[in-house]
Design an enzyme around this catalytic site. Structure first.
Site, PDB file in Angstrom:
ATOM      1  N   LYS A  70     -34.005-120.388   0.680  1.00 62.74           N
ATOM      2  CA  LYS A  70     -33.053-121.359   1.230  1.00 62.74           C
ATOM      3  C   LYS A  70     -31.752-120.718   1.727  1.00 62.74           C
ATOM      4  O   LYS A  70     -31.125-121.232   2.652  1.00 62.74           O
ATOM      5  CB  LYS A  70     -32.727-122.435   0.192  1.00 62.74           C
ATOM      6  CG  LYS A  70     -33.871-123.400  -0.074  1.00 62.74           C
ATOM      7  CD  LYS A  70     -33.429-124.507  -1.011  1.00 62.74           C
ATOM      8  CE  LYS A  70     -34.516-125.528  -1.250  1.00 62.74           C
ATOM      9  NZ  LYS A  70     -34.065-126.651  -2.085  1.00 62.74           N
ATOM     10  N   ASN A  91     -32.932-126.224   3.939  1.00 58.55           N
ATOM     11  CA  ASN A  91     -34.317-126.472   3.542  1.00 58.55           C
ATOM     12  C   ASN A  91     -35.168-127.065   4.663  1.00 58.55           C
ATOM     13  O   ASN A  91     -36.350-127.326   4.461  1.00 58.55           O
ATOM     14  CB  ASN A  91     -34.381-127.367   2.293  1.00 58.55           C
ATOM     15  CG  ASN A  91     -34.090-128.827   2.606  1.00 58.55           C
ATOM     16  OD1 ASN A  91     -33.456-129.152   3.609  1.00 58.55           O
ATOM     17  ND2 ASN A  91     -34.552-129.715   1.736  1.00 58.55           N
ATOM     18  N   ASP A 106     -31.801-132.029   0.938  1.00 59.08           N
ATOM     19  CA  ASP A 106     -31.748-132.295  -0.505  1.00 59.08           C
ATOM     20  C   ASP A 106     -30.646-133.296  -0.830  1.00 59.08           C
ATOM     21  O   ASP A 106     -30.846-134.236  -1.604  1.00 59.08           O
ATOM     22  CB  ASP A 106     -31.510-130.999  -1.285  1.00 59.08           C
ATOM     23  CG  ASP A 106     -32.714-130.079  -1.281  1.00 59.08           C
ATOM     24  OD1 ASP A 106     -33.852-130.580  -1.160  1.00 59.08           O
ATOM     25  OD2 ASP A 106     -32.527-128.853  -1.389  1.00 59.08           O
ATOM     26  N   GLY A 130     -24.932-128.428 -14.594  1.00 59.16           N
ATOM     27  CA  GLY A 130     -25.480-127.346 -13.783  1.00 59.16           C
ATOM     28  C   GLY A 130     -24.524-126.945 -12.677  1.00 59.16           C
ATOM     29  O   GLY A 130     -23.622-127.707 -12.301  1.00 59.16           O
ATOM     30  N   ALA A 134     -29.297-126.767  -6.740  1.00 59.13           N
ATOM     31  CA  ALA A 134     -29.499-128.221  -6.802  1.00 59.13           C
ATOM     32  C   ALA A 134     -28.203-128.924  -7.194  1.00 59.13           C
ATOM     33  O   ALA A 134     -27.881-129.998  -6.674  1.00 59.13           O
ATOM     34  CB  ALA A 134     -30.601-128.554  -7.795  1.00 59.13           C
ATOM     35  N   ILE A 234     -32.864-134.569 -11.807  1.00 66.62           N
ATOM     36  CA  ILE A 234     -33.555-134.123 -10.594  1.00 66.62           C
ATOM     37  C   ILE A 234     -34.990-133.699 -10.864  1.00 66.62           C
ATOM     38  O   ILE A 234     -35.775-133.510  -9.943  1.00 66.62           O
ATOM     39  CB  ILE A 234     -32.801-132.975  -9.900  1.00 66.62           C
ATOM     40  CG1 ILE A 234     -32.788-131.715 -10.789  1.00 66.62           C
ATOM     41  CG2 ILE A 234     -31.397-133.402  -9.509  1.00 66.62           C
ATOM     42  CD1 ILE A 234     -32.438-130.462 -10.032  1.00 66.62           C
ATOM     43  N   GLY A 257     -36.420-137.364 -10.635  1.00 72.27           N
ATOM     44  CA  GLY A 257     -36.283-136.711  -9.343  1.00 72.27           C
ATOM     45  C   GLY A 257     -37.378-136.997  -8.337  1.00 72.27           C
ATOM     46  O   GLY A 257     -37.340-136.469  -7.221  1.00 72.27           O
TER      47      GLY A 257
END
Length: 296
Positions: A70, A91, A106, A130, A134, A234, A257
């Site tokens: 990516k 992506n 995304d 996180g 993502a 997700i 997700g």
């Protein structure tokens, strides 16, 4: 069956055998009646530049790009969409004169999934778990859609600080605040609770991240989940993660997700085929198709 005039698209990844994209994209083509075919291509990291050039030479209309390409694909693109630049990952590629334009679906997929579930973002106090790729897409969505504040919890607080700084500079306001994951008990009390997005691989089938195994949650303390009114994970394997179970046990609602997976694919499909829109009925059929594949 595709004709000689049809659009050919595909996905480049390594490994690629696990990808759900061929199943979903060919189904969207079938349901919408588009003259379209979609195929998987295994591409090694050192071959990304050659793969992009080769796809263009073969008149490939578009490509999805997934792990681990990516970021690696970005220098070989003719143009990059502003959202993809902000997220720092691409992506989806769309053919244009002289090369491909890169997009990131995304973020759009997450937003459409949350809208489908009537999950409000504007004005919300949020927690983001996180600070990887993502999480960056999720942070972008939360900030762009008007979250009041976002606390980024991450094991590596330096990465959380970097993500917070990037997003605050991008949006011109101090919306993101970095915290170490273990400092979750220092989160301010919020009367109406938090909207939380879990954007790590902890709890995924087959995952082992920094000591956390499949079936676990990034935080195991039930007190933390009592602060959450809505939890978005997700992950879609398993369909209900430990994170989601904790949120539900504390009285909150959850989303996994899978719908995000479907909508990020639909965003790509509709970008390649702007003359059509994928119906909600097709989305539901695609969800059943993917769930059946996941069940084996």
């Amino acid at each position: 069956m595709i004709s000689a005039k049809g659009r050919v698209c595909g996905v480049i990844a390594n490994p690629v055998e696990h990808s759900m994209s061929p199943l979903m994209q060919n189904f969207y083509g079938q349901e919408t009646g588009v003259d379209f075919a979609y195929v998987p291509f295994k591409v090694l990291e050192e071959d990304v530049e050659a793969a992009v050039a080769g796809a263009y030479a073969l008149n490939i209309w578009g490509l999805n790009v997934t792990v681990p390409h990516k970021q690696r694909v970005m220098p070989y693109l003719k143009e990059i969409d502003e959202d993809a630049k902000a997220i720092g990952a691409v992506n989806t590629l769309v053919r244009m004169d002289g090369g491909y334009k890169g997009y990131n679906t995304d973020a759009a997929g997450l937003l459409r999934a949350m809208q489908e579930e009537d999950i409000e973002i504007a004005g919300q106090d949020c927690i983001l778990i996180g600070a990887g790729g993502a999480a960056k897409a999720a942070a972008y969505v939360l900030a762009k859609e008007g979250a009041r504040i976002v606390y980024i919890l991450n094991r590596n607080v330096g990465r959380a600080e970097e993500l917070a700084r990037e997003m605050n500079e991008r949006f011109g306001r101090t919306v993101m605040h970095a915290m170490a994951l273990e400092e979750y008990n220092k989160l301010p009390y919020v009367k109406n609770g938090y909207l939380a997005v879990q954007a790590t691989s902890v709890g995924m089938h087959g995952a082992s991240v920094s000591g956390s195994q499949e079936g676990q949650a990034p935080i195991e303390d039930t007190y933390f989940y009592s602060m959450i009114h809505t939890g978005v994970d997700i992950i879609y394997t398993p369909m209900k993660t430990a994170f989601m179970s904790y949120v539900e046990a504390a009285g909150g609602r959850t989303m996994n997700g899978l719908t995000m997976l479907l909508y990020q694919g639909i965003e790509a499909f509709e970008t390649w085929n702007p003359e059509v829109k994928v119906s909600k009925e097709t989305v539901e059929k695609a969800k059943e198709l993917v769930m059946a594949r996941l069940r084996g």
